[in-house]
Design an enzyme around this catalytic site. Structure first.
Site, PDB file in Angstrom:
ATOM      1  N   ASP A 198       5.789  -7.697   5.793  1.00 23.99           N
ATOM      2  CA  ASP A 198       4.699  -7.384   4.870  1.00 23.99           C
ATOM      3  C   ASP A 198       4.351  -8.537   3.945  1.00 23.99           C
ATOM      4  O   ASP A 198       4.976  -9.590   3.951  1.00 23.99           O
ATOM      5  CB  ASP A 198       5.058  -6.141   4.051  1.00 23.99           C
ATOM      6  CG  ASP A 198       3.919  -5.136   4.033  1.00 23.99           C
ATOM      7  OD1 ASP A 198       2.767  -5.563   3.818  1.00 23.99           O
ATOM      8  OD2 ASP A 198       4.165  -3.937   4.247  1.00 23.99           O
ATOM      9  N   TRP A 254      -0.760   5.606   5.758  1.00 23.55           N
ATOM     10  CA  TRP A 254      -1.353   6.116   4.530  1.00 23.55           C
ATOM     11  C   TRP A 254      -0.267   6.220   3.464  1.00 23.55           C
ATOM     12  O   TRP A 254       0.449   7.225   3.383  1.00 23.55           O
ATOM     13  CB  TRP A 254      -1.968   7.488   4.775  1.00 23.55           C
ATOM     14  CG  TRP A 254      -3.340   7.455   5.362  1.00 23.55           C
ATOM     15  CD1 TRP A 254      -4.275   6.478   5.212  1.00 23.55           C
ATOM     16  CD2 TRP A 254      -3.934   8.448   6.206  1.00 23.55           C
ATOM     17  NE1 TRP A 254      -5.425   6.801   5.895  1.00 23.55           N
ATOM     18  CE2 TRP A 254      -5.245   8.005   6.509  1.00 23.55           C
ATOM     19  CE3 TRP A 254      -3.502   9.675   6.714  1.00 23.55           C
ATOM     20  CZ2 TRP A 254      -6.116   8.751   7.299  1.00 23.55           C
ATOM     21  CZ3 TRP A 254      -4.369  10.410   7.499  1.00 23.55           C
ATOM     22  CH2 TRP A 254      -5.662   9.958   7.793  1.00 23.55           C
TER      23      TRP A 254
END
Length: 482
Positions: free
Chosen positions: A283, A186
């Site tokens: 990523d 998160w």
């Protein structure tokens, strides 16, 4: 008819020759990533691995990795069709008289039909595992050599706003720590993180219910990544995209609902205040995101289909699958941006900019300083606030043509005069910022300069051949055999 589930979409991909079945054994540890990377770089098909090493559950990769696949996912001939529907919904003409009002009724009825529908049961309840289960039963990918471990990469993470009770569904990577716990990535700006902070600050609970659906119809999966305002239900938007409500079913052990036709659902909780080191992770920037502390998700129950499919995505050096998903967002949400900034003619976010690093914007310039007004307005719009560099050009420039835009911009700017910097929030994955989540952004005014902006010299014309000569040479070109 809308796809009922992931299997319907899988069949559609196969019918349109957008799917390749892989019948040989391939390891989810690194090998599948190399398959996915090669396929997307070569404009290859989606990949369905029938025999993942160490698991009996097949894996679907690159399901959205192409413009045609995104159109199939949303069941449209072009992404502009979705944008047109959204624009019509956002800017309906005011009805004139009784007849006009009657004509509006079908549109209002259609809008009401998008709301998610609660059902008592669904295929995701075919198998319920309350004990003796392990996350390692599933072919969860270890994507890149430097990753901290295996990551669930295409999860639909459900939580509730503790103050309003409204649902949120986001897509946050989940590092698998052991048989029953994962990380919950998160990032501080995300809605799930805000729910966590609010519940923790209230002191009213020690735990936060979370449910994670893996595998759903493509519109529902896509809705989880959309940059929607807080408390706008992603399942409602999914219903709008698929023109049919999403069927939801209650979880077994927590106060949440999940798609009834999902493949797998992980039910559990996050212990407030419990953090654990997560990452690194290869990523979408093309670099490994750094390790950091994130909440821990405890899985208490798993429900699934009898023979589930495990969908995943791989991110890394662009372009990858996420580029095509981001391109769809760019096209679909342009009407929403133009609703707030009608002077915008078009936007483009090239693959090399990995979404948040570069936005090209063409505008209808109407007054001095207009380009700067647009830059700052974009930085004030939801997740567009993360845009590291915004380049604004005049409306006659095709921002979808990156070469043309670069040529015009580099010719039009005086760097000291036309480039400005500001400080503000930046993406959590920006490894170059001076501090985590905080850094600088750059705006480039590459529009033609006006006298009212202090430019007193003549502005040159672009070199163009006359249309008459072009037409004459078209025929001569053919006669010359060229």
């Amino acid at each position: 008819m809308a796809y009922q589930d992931l299997r319907d979409f899988l069949n559609a991909l196969e019918r349109h020759n957008e799917l390749k079945r892989i019948p040989i054994e391939v390891d989810p540890v690194l090998e599948m990533t190399e398959f996915a990377d090669r396929a997307v770089k070569q404009n290859g098909p989606a990949l369905f691995f029938e025999k993942p090493k160490g698991s009996e559950i097949p894996v679907l990769l690159n399901a959205f990795a192409g413009r045609r696949r995104m159109e199939l996912a949303l069941e449209v001939g072009s992404l502009e069709e979705v944008a047109a529907r959204l624009q019509e919904l956002l800017t309906p003409e005011a009805p004139q008289g009784l007849l006009g009002k009657l004509k509006m009724l079908p549109r209002l009825a259609e809008l009401g039909s998008f709301f998610p529908r609660l059902v008592s049961d669904g295929p995701v309840k075919e198998v319920v595992k309350r004990k003796d289960f392990s996350l390692f039963e599933y072919p969860i990918l270890h994507c890149w050599p430097g990753d901290g471990g295996r990551f669930i990469t295409l999860p639909l993470v459900f939580s509730k706003n503790p103050e309003t009770g409204k649902r949120n569904c986001g897509m946050y990577r989940m590092q698998v720590y052991d048989e029953r716990t994962t990380g919950m990535h998160w990032q501080t700006h995300k809605h799930g993180a805000e729910h966590y902070r609010r519940l923790k600050a209230s002191g009213q609970a020690r735990r936060m219910d979370v449910a994670v659906a893996i595998g759903a119809d493509p519109a529902t999966i896509f809705s989880a990544i959309l940059p929607l305002p807080p408390d706008v239900d992603e399942m409602l938007v999914a219903g709008f995209l698929r023109r049919r409500p999403v069927e939801m079913v209650r979880c077994e052990t927590c106060d949440l609902e999940v798609p009834a036709r999902a493949e797998i659902v992980l039910e559990g909780y996050v212990e407030l205040g419990e953090l654990r080191r997560e990452g690194p992770f290869g990523d979408h920037t093309g670099f490994y995101s750094l390790e950091d502390d994130y909440p821990v998700f405890h899985v208490t129950t798993i429900t699934q289909r009898k023979k589930p499919i495990y969908p995943a995505t791989v991110v890394g050096p662009p372009p990858m699958e996420d580029y095509y998903m981001g391109q769809a967002i760019e096209r679909i949400f342009l009407p929403l941006m133009r609703l707030q900034l009608p002077e915008i003619r078009d936007i483009a976010m090239p693959a090399e900019g990995v979404f948040h690093n570069l936005m090209l914007v063409s505008i209808r310039k109407s007054y001095p300083g207009h380009a700067r007004k647009v830059m700052h307005a974009i930085w004030g719009m939801g997740q567009a606030m993360f845009t590291k560099c915004i380049v604004v050009v005049d409306e006659d420039v095709d921002v979808q043509n990156v070469r043309q835009t670069a040529w015009v911009a580099l010719n039009n700017i005086d760097p000291q005069r036309d480039i400005e910097f500001c400080l503000g929030p930046v993406d959590s994955l920006d490894h170059a910022s001076r501090l985590p989540n905080f850094g600088s952004k750059m705006g480039v005014d590459a529009t033609r300069k006006w006298p009212e902006e202090g430019f007193q010299r003549p502005w040159p014309e672009v070199i163009r051949m006359s249309p008459e000569i072009k037409r004459r040479v078209d025929e001569l070109w053919k006669r010359a055999g060229l």
